[in-house]
Write a protein that holds these residues in place. Structure first.
Motif, short mmCIF file in Angstrom:
data_model
loop_
_atom_site.label_atom_id
_atom_site.label_comp_id
_atom_site.label_asym_id
_atom_site.label_seq_id
_atom_site.Cartn_x
_atom_site.Cartn_y
_atom_site.Cartn_z
N PHE A 153 38.28 57.80 31.10
CA PHE A 153 38.17 56.50 30.52
C PHE A 153 36.95 55.55 31.37
CE2 PHE A 153 42.80 56.21 29.49
CZ PHE A 153 42.60 56.89 28.26
N GLY A 154 36.00 55.15 30.63
CA GLY A 154 35.16 54.28 31.37
C GLY A 154 35.00 52.84 30.97
N SER A 155 36.10 52.37 30.73
CA SER A 155 36.07 51.12 30.20
C SER A 155 36.16 49.99 31.01
CB SER A 155 37.25 50.82 29.00
OG SER A 155 38.53 51.46 29.76
N VAL A 156 36.60 50.10 32.48
CA VAL A 156 36.53 49.42 33.35
C VAL A 156 35.12 49.05 33.93
CG1 VAL A 156 37.38 48.70 35.91
CG2 VAL A 156 38.74 49.86 34.06
N ALA A 157 34.71 47.86 33.80
CA ALA A 157 33.29 47.44 34.18
C ALA A 157 33.20 47.06 35.54
CB ALA A 157 32.88 46.26 33.44
N LYS A 158 34.30 46.56 36.12
CA LYS A 158 34.06 46.09 37.60
C LYS A 158 35.59 45.93 38.09
CE LYS A 158 32.10 42.64 40.89
NZ LYS A 158 31.12 43.64 41.47
N ALA A 159 36.11 46.18 39.32
CA ALA A 159 37.35 45.71 39.98
C ALA A 159 36.79 44.74 41.17
CB ALA A 159 38.08 47.07 40.23
N ILE A 160 37.68 43.84 41.22
CA ILE A 160 37.43 42.70 42.00
C ILE A 160 38.73 42.35 42.85
CG2 ILE A 160 37.18 40.11 42.32
CD1 ILE A 160 35.77 40.40 39.48
N TYR A 161 38.72 42.73 43.99
CA TYR A 161 39.74 41.98 44.89
C TYR A 161 39.90 40.68 45.18
CZ TYR A 161 43.23 41.63 48.69
OH TYR A 161 44.28 41.14 49.51
N HIS A 188 41.80 41.48 33.21
CA HIS A 188 43.07 41.84 33.46
C HIS A 188 43.45 41.85 35.02
CE1 HIS A 188 46.81 44.06 32.51
NE2 HIS A 188 46.73 44.51 33.72
N PHE A 189 44.60 41.32 35.13
CA PHE A 189 45.13 40.97 36.65
C PHE A 189 46.27 42.04 36.90
CE2 PHE A 189 43.07 36.85 36.35
CZ PHE A 189 43.13 36.55 37.78
N GLY A 190 46.03 42.79 37.85
CA GLY A 190 46.79 44.22 38.13
C GLY A 190 46.37 45.30 37.88
N GLY A 191 45.71 46.16 38.86
CA GLY A 191 45.23 47.20 38.49
C GLY A 191 45.55 48.43 38.80
N GLY A 192 47.00 48.27 38.77
CA GLY A 192 47.96 49.66 38.94
C GLY A 192 48.11 50.64 38.03
N ASN A 193 48.99 51.35 38.01
CA ASN A 193 49.31 52.88 37.17
C ASN A 193 49.50 52.23 35.67
OD1 ASN A 193 48.93 54.73 39.20
ND2 ASN A 193 50.71 53.98 39.98
N LEU A 194 50.08 51.29 35.33
CA LEU A 194 50.30 51.09 34.08
C LEU A 194 49.05 50.51 33.39
CD1 LEU A 194 52.28 50.45 31.50
CD2 LEU A 194 52.64 48.22 32.36
N THR A 197 32.34 45.80 24.65
CA THR A 197 32.39 45.44 26.20
C THR A 197 33.95 45.88 26.53
OG1 THR A 197 33.59 43.28 25.58
CG2 THR A 197 31.29 43.30 25.94
N GLY A 198 34.22 46.22 27.89
CA GLY A 198 35.21 46.64 28.34
C GLY A 198 36.16 45.57 29.04
N VAL A 199 36.64 45.98 30.18
CA VAL A 199 37.62 45.09 31.00
C VAL A 199 37.36 45.03 32.50
CG1 VAL A 199 40.13 44.75 31.51
CG2 VAL A 199 39.65 46.53 29.87
N ILE A 200 37.34 43.76 32.90
CA ILE A 200 37.22 43.31 34.39
C ILE A 200 38.49 43.36 35.11
CG2 ILE A 200 36.23 41.71 35.95
CD1 ILE A 200 34.35 41.06 34.03
N VAL A 201 38.87 44.10 36.01
CA VAL A 201 40.09 44.05 36.79
C VAL A 201 40.10 43.06 37.98
CG1 VAL A 201 41.68 45.45 38.15
CG2 VAL A 201 40.60 46.31 35.95
N ALA A 202 41.20 42.33 37.97
CA ALA A 202 41.31 41.51 39.25
C ALA A 202 42.41 42.10 39.91
CB ALA A 202 41.30 40.08 38.85
N GLU A 203 42.30 42.56 41.05
CA GLU A 203 43.49 43.13 42.01
C GLU A 203 43.90 42.17 42.87
OE1 GLU A 203 46.77 45.03 43.69
OE2 GLU A 203 45.81 45.55 41.74
N THR A 204 45.21 41.65 42.88
CA THR A 204 45.32 40.46 44.05
C THR A 204 46.22 41.10 45.11
OG1 THR A 204 47.37 39.93 42.56
CG2 THR A 204 45.30 38.84 42.18
#
Length: 548
Positions: free
Chosen positions: A108-116, A42-48, A68-75
């Motif tokens: 929630f513990g569904s975010v596996a990793k957050a990447i900048y 998922h792109f965009g790790g904000g409040n929504l 499996t969960g979600v990998i977050v990409a924050e740009t």
């Protein structure tokens, strides 16, 4: 005291004391499997995302529908990754705030990793990490909540933004813009295995999937022209069985983290309740607060498979139904009501949407716009009942004092919204031989009030600061010469270029038979102080119809 990073499996009672529901799964095990065989980025790790998408993933894992969960990409903001996701072990506390003041709290513990994944010219580490993920056959879905601006490649003059222009010139090696980054990652996937994938925009604007596709293909085609990619990559992106761009309609009010919620968490001994205000202007916390009502309607187009979204209430359907659900929301059942409250709330000095719902006349106004003028011509999407949608909005969602939304925020860019929020309904009346657009009273009243709003003079005769709008200066000049007490003045010459502007309304209001009515309302509101409220009351008394 309880921390979000505490062991919720072995210390469940401490979370229960803070009224926090915890997952049944082990988030460390989920993260390990997600990184080995990712299904969802998922792109965009904000409040929504934190309130909605992460919740869907968590609930599916809890229900045994996913492992499996979600990998977050924050740009946009590196601090979101380092100071929120990293600091709190990628966990999220969601707080649903209800109109009666009660809360539902869930971890929630569904975010596996957050990447900048900012500009690769500055730091390519996030880009390289995402490359490896995109090369995996297991990846099925890449979703987005990056706001509508995140898809734009050009400014109002049609020139590419500087980072985009550099990316088009330099190719996919080190992208700066987030859309260029996405196309670079797709190129890596194409070169690795050309496995199918779905790019699912869940940003809150119409035809979001088509806009995403347009941005992706624009970059890819320029790169082809300049020799960075071949025609075979363009063929991959345009092959419906390889890369899909479904439409979606999303609806969930998720404002910035609230100090009130922070205080309530602290009182219940939750330690990680501080709100982070980053240097880039992001407001985010270990917790996210949101409303109870929520809708996500998605075109079911996933050539490499997908998570069982429907198991957590996502409406999976066809393209026409998504379009109908979107039109229902933005032209009839939510956005037109919001805009009416935004205009009136700003000019009457209200500081919150919920406080406007304590005003009987404003409630009656939005009911006339929604039930009386909008519902008869809206296309029913079937998957959501339009009347029940308005019922819920008026009785539960908008009056909720624990959702800190303001009319001033919603009034931003009003000139860019009127063609969809009111023009579509007016056009339906024009197109229907059995209906007369001249029968509309309250949509023209709101437009007349908007003209009064453009003067920058409130109902007390005092100046106020209208919300940002790209057309405001030009529009303001056309009505700035009027003064309160000018009720007998001829307003036509001043406002005709506004009311006939198809770029603003989607049609000429005079040709639709409504221009004179709007002018008359505007004249009534020029008579003196208090005439905005008086004009509304008079219209409700003389032209209002019985509503639900």
């Amino acid at each position: 005291m309880v921390k979000i990073t505490d062991d919720y499996s072995n210390n469940q009672s401490t979370f229960e004391k803070a009224a926090i529901k915890v997952p049944t799964y082990n988030d460390k095990d989920v993260a390990k499997k997600t990184l080995a065989t990712p299904h969802w980025v998922h792109f965009g790790g904000g409040n929504l995302f934190r309130a909605f998408h992460a919740a869907i993933a968590s609930h599916l894992i809890d229900a045994g529908k996913a492992d499996t969960g979600v990998i977050v990409a924050e740009t946009y903001d590196n601090a979101v990754v380092s100071d929120i996701y990293g600091k709190y072990d990628h966990r999220i506390l969601r707080v649903i705030t209800k109109a009666d003041g009660t809360q539902d709290r869930e971890l929630f513990g569904s975010v596996a990793k957050a990447i900048y994944a900012g500009p690769a010219t500055v730091d390519a580490s996030g880009f390289e990490t995402l490359k490896a993920i995109f090369e995996k056959d297991s990846l099925q879905v890449v979703s987005f909540s990056i706001t509508e601006k995140g898809y734009h490649l050009q400014n109002g003059a049609g020139d590419y933004f500087s980072p985009v222009a550099r990316d088009l010139e330099n190719g996919p090696a080190k992208p700066e813009n987030n859309m260029s980054l996405l196309v670079s990652l797709l190129f890596e996937r194409f070169n690795a295995n050309a496995t199918p994938i779905t790019l699912m925009s869940t940003d809150n604007f119409s035809q979001n999937g088509d806009k995403l596709k347009d941005s992706v293909l624009t970059i890819a085609k320029v790169w082809k022209e300049r020799g960075f990619v071949g025609q075979d990559f363009i063929d991959y992106l345009t092959d419906h069985k390889k890369v899909a761009f479904p439409l979606s309609m999303i609806d969930r009010i998720t404002p910035n983290p609230s100090e009130t919620i922070s205080d309530s968490l602290k009182k219940d001994n939750f330690e990680d309740a501080e709100i982070l205000h980053t240097t880039k202007g992001t407001n985010i916390a270990a917790f996210t607060n949101t409303e109870e009502a929520h809708y996500l309607v998605v075109e079911d187009d996933f050539p490499n498979g997908r998570p069982a979204f429907e198991a957590d209430g996502v409406i999976m359907t066809d393209r026409d139904t998504v379009n109908a659900a979107d039109e229902m929301k933005v032209t009839t059942c939510l956005n037109p009501l919001h805009t009416a409250l935004a205009i009136y709330g700003s000019i009457l000095g209200f500081k919150s949407i919920s406080s406007e719902l304590q005003d009987a006349d404003l409630v009656a106004l939005i009911k006339q716009i929604g039930y009386v003028e909008g519902l008869p011509v809206v296309k029913n999407p079937k998957v959501i009942n339009p009347q029940k949608f308005i019922d819920e909005l008026v009785t539960k969602r908008l009056p909720n004092p624990y959702i800190p939304d303001t009319p001033q925020r919603i009034a931003t860019d009003t000139s860019q919204k009127l063609s969809v929020r009111y023009g579509v309904t007016i056009q339906h009346y024009v197109d229907d031989a059995n209906r007369d657009p001249k029968s509309l009273n309250f949509i023209p009243l709101v437009i007349g009030t908007w003209l009064r709003y453009l003067m920058g003079i409130n109902d007390k005769g005092e100046t106020f600061e209208p919300s940002p709008d790209p057309m405001f200066e030009d529009l303001h000049k056309q009505v700035a010469g009027f003064k309160l007490g000018d009720s007998n003045v001829d307003v036509h010459d001043a406002v005709k270029s506004i009311l006939s502007n198809k770029g603003i309304f989607g049609l000429d209001l005079y040709a639709a038979g409504l221009g004179d009515k709007v002018e008359e309302y505007f004249k009534q509101m020029l008579a003196g102080k208090g005439t905005i409220v008086k004009t509304l009351k008079d219209a409700l008394a003389t032209k209002g119809q019985k509503t639900a």
